[in-house]
Design a protein around this motif. Structure first.
Motif, PDB file in Angstrom:
ATOM      1  N   GLY A 120       1.705 -13.862  46.212  1.00  0.00           N
ATOM      2  CA  GLY A 120       1.164 -13.278  44.990  1.00  0.00           C
ATOM      3  C   GLY A 120       2.030 -13.589  43.783  1.00  0.00           C
ATOM      4  O   GLY A 120       1.966 -12.885  42.794  1.00  0.00           O
ATOM      5  N   CYS A 121       2.847 -14.654  43.893  1.00  0.00           N
ATOM      6  CA  CYS A 121       3.815 -14.994  42.844  1.00  0.00           C
ATOM      7  C   CYS A 121       4.647 -13.752  42.499  1.00  0.00           C
ATOM      8  O   CYS A 121       4.752 -13.335  41.346  1.00  0.00           O
ATOM      9  N   ALA A 122       5.222 -13.158  43.535  1.00  0.00           N
ATOM     10  CA  ALA A 122       5.961 -11.898  43.403  1.00  0.00           C
ATOM     11  C   ALA A 122       7.019 -11.935  42.299  1.00  0.00           C
ATOM     12  O   ALA A 122       7.208 -10.937  41.596  1.00  0.00           O
ATOM     13  N   ASP A 123       7.696 -13.066  42.119  1.00  0.00           N
ATOM     14  CA  ASP A 123       8.706 -13.158  41.066  1.00  0.00           C
ATOM     15  C   ASP A 123       8.067 -13.080  39.681  1.00  0.00           C
ATOM     16  O   ASP A 123       8.584 -12.420  38.789  1.00  0.00           O
ATOM     17  N   ARG A 124       6.915 -13.706  39.511  1.00  0.00           N
ATOM     18  CA  ARG A 124       6.198 -13.634  38.231  1.00  0.00           C
ATOM     19  C   ARG A 124       5.658 -12.222  37.999  1.00  0.00           C
ATOM     20  O   ARG A 124       5.741 -11.690  36.891  1.00  0.00           O
ATOM     21  N   VAL A 125       5.104 -11.608  39.044  1.00  0.00           N
ATOM     22  CA  VAL A 125       4.555 -10.250  38.954  1.00  0.00           C
ATOM     23  C   VAL A 125       5.657  -9.259  38.574  1.00  0.00           C
ATOM     24  O   VAL A 125       5.448  -8.366  37.750  1.00  0.00           O
ATOM     25  N   ASN A 130       1.090 -12.752  35.489  1.00  0.00           N
ATOM     26  CA  ASN A 130       0.077 -12.969  36.518  1.00  0.00           C
ATOM     27  C   ASN A 130       0.545 -14.034  37.500  1.00  0.00           C
ATOM     28  O   ASN A 130       1.383 -14.877  37.155  1.00  0.00           O
ATOM     29  N   PRO A 131      -0.031 -14.063  38.687  1.00  0.00           N
ATOM     30  CA  PRO A 131       0.192 -15.203  39.570  1.00  0.00           C
ATOM     31  C   PRO A 131      -0.282 -16.491  38.877  1.00  0.00           C
ATOM     32  O   PRO A 131      -1.198 -16.459  38.047  1.00  0.00           O
ATOM     33  N   ALA A 132       0.320 -17.607  39.225  1.00  0.00           N
ATOM     34  CA  ALA A 132       0.013 -18.892  38.590  1.00  0.00           C
ATOM     35  C   ALA A 132      -1.465 -19.255  38.706  1.00  0.00           C
ATOM     36  O   ALA A 132      -2.054 -19.787  37.757  1.00  0.00           O
ATOM     37  N   CYS A 133      -2.083 -18.952  39.843  1.00  0.00           N
ATOM     38  CA  CYS A 133      -3.496 -19.294  40.044  1.00  0.00           C
ATOM     39  C   CYS A 133      -4.390 -18.578  39.037  1.00  0.00           C
ATOM     40  O   CYS A 133      -5.361 -19.149  38.539  1.00  0.00           O
TER      41      CYS A 133
END
Length: 183
Positions: A120-125, A130-133
Motif C-alpha cells: 500500500g506504499c506504506a512509506d508514502r501513506v 497516496n500509493p503511487a498507483c
C-alpha cells in the motif's frame, strides 16, 4: 483501528495499466513481477460480447490468509492502519504466502529467493501521500483511504466476476462494477 483499502471504479477504467507501471517503478520490480495487475476479462458471444478491466493489488484483507500461514511472521498486519506488510528480512522464501492468498498478491523473486507484495506504499501513506498507483491513475478510478469511508462514499462490492468470494478473507476493497462484472 482504521482499516485502509482501495476503491476501484471499473466503469471509468480504460485498462491503460498506468497504475501497474507506477507500482512496478516505485517498487523497482524485476521483469515478470507485478504487485498491481490490470486484468482484462471477456466473454459472451455475438451479438452480446462483454469485457471489463480489473486493477488489483494486495487487498489488505481483514482476515489475510498470507499472514495466518506465514511460518516466520514475515507477513503481518500493521495495527495502525491494517496494511498487510512483508518484512523481507524475516522471509525464508517458502512461498506459503503465495499459496495462501486467493488473489495472487504475493510474488516470488527467484533472484532474491524471497517473496514480496504490495504494501500500500506504506512509506508514502505514513507521509500523508497516496500509493503511487492511485496518483498515477489517469482516469482517477483508484482511491485509497479508510475502507469504511470509501464504501460509504462510493458503495460498491468486493464480489466481482473473476475474483474469489469476499467472505474468504474480507478484502479491504470496494469496486464500482461495470454490468458484466456483477456476479
Amino acid at each position: 483501528m482504521a482499516q485502509k483499502g482501495f476503491y476501484f471504479d471499473m466503469t471509468a477504467c480504460s485498462g491503460c495499466k498506468t497504475c501497474q507501471i507506477a507500482c512496478k517503478d516505485v517498487n523497482n520490480l524485476d521483469v515478470g513481477i507485478l504487485y498491481r495487475k490490470v486484468y482484462e476479462f471477456e466473454g459472451g458471444k455475438y451479438p452480446t460480447p462483454w469485457s471489463f478491466p480489473l486493477s488489483i493489488a494486495c487487498n489488505h484483507c481483514a482476515e489475510p490468509k498470507c499472514v495466518a500461514n506465514c511460518p516466520t511472521g514475515a507477513m503481518y498486519k500493521r495495527p495502525e492502519d491494517g496494511l498487510v506488510i512483508h518484512r523481507r528480512e524475516k522471509c525464508i522464501g517458502c512461498r506459503m504466502c503465495l499459496w495462501s492468498c486467493p488473489y495472487g498478491a504475493p510474488q516470488y523473486n527467484s533472484k532474491t529467493g524471497k517473496a514480496g507484495k504490495c504494501d500500500g506504499c506504506a512509506d508514502r501513506v505514513a507521509q500523508g501521500e497516496n500509493p503511487a498507483c492511485v496518483d498515477a491513475c489517469l482516469m482517477r478510478c483508484l482511491q485509497f483511504g479508510d475502507i469504511e469511508q470509501l464504501r460509504k462514499k462510493y458503495g460498491g462490492t468486493a464480489d466481482i466476476k473473476g475474483l474469489p468470494a469476499s467472505n474468504a478473507t474480507s478484502p479491504s476493497l470496494t469496486v464500482n462494477p461495470s454490468p458484466p462484472a456483477k456476479r
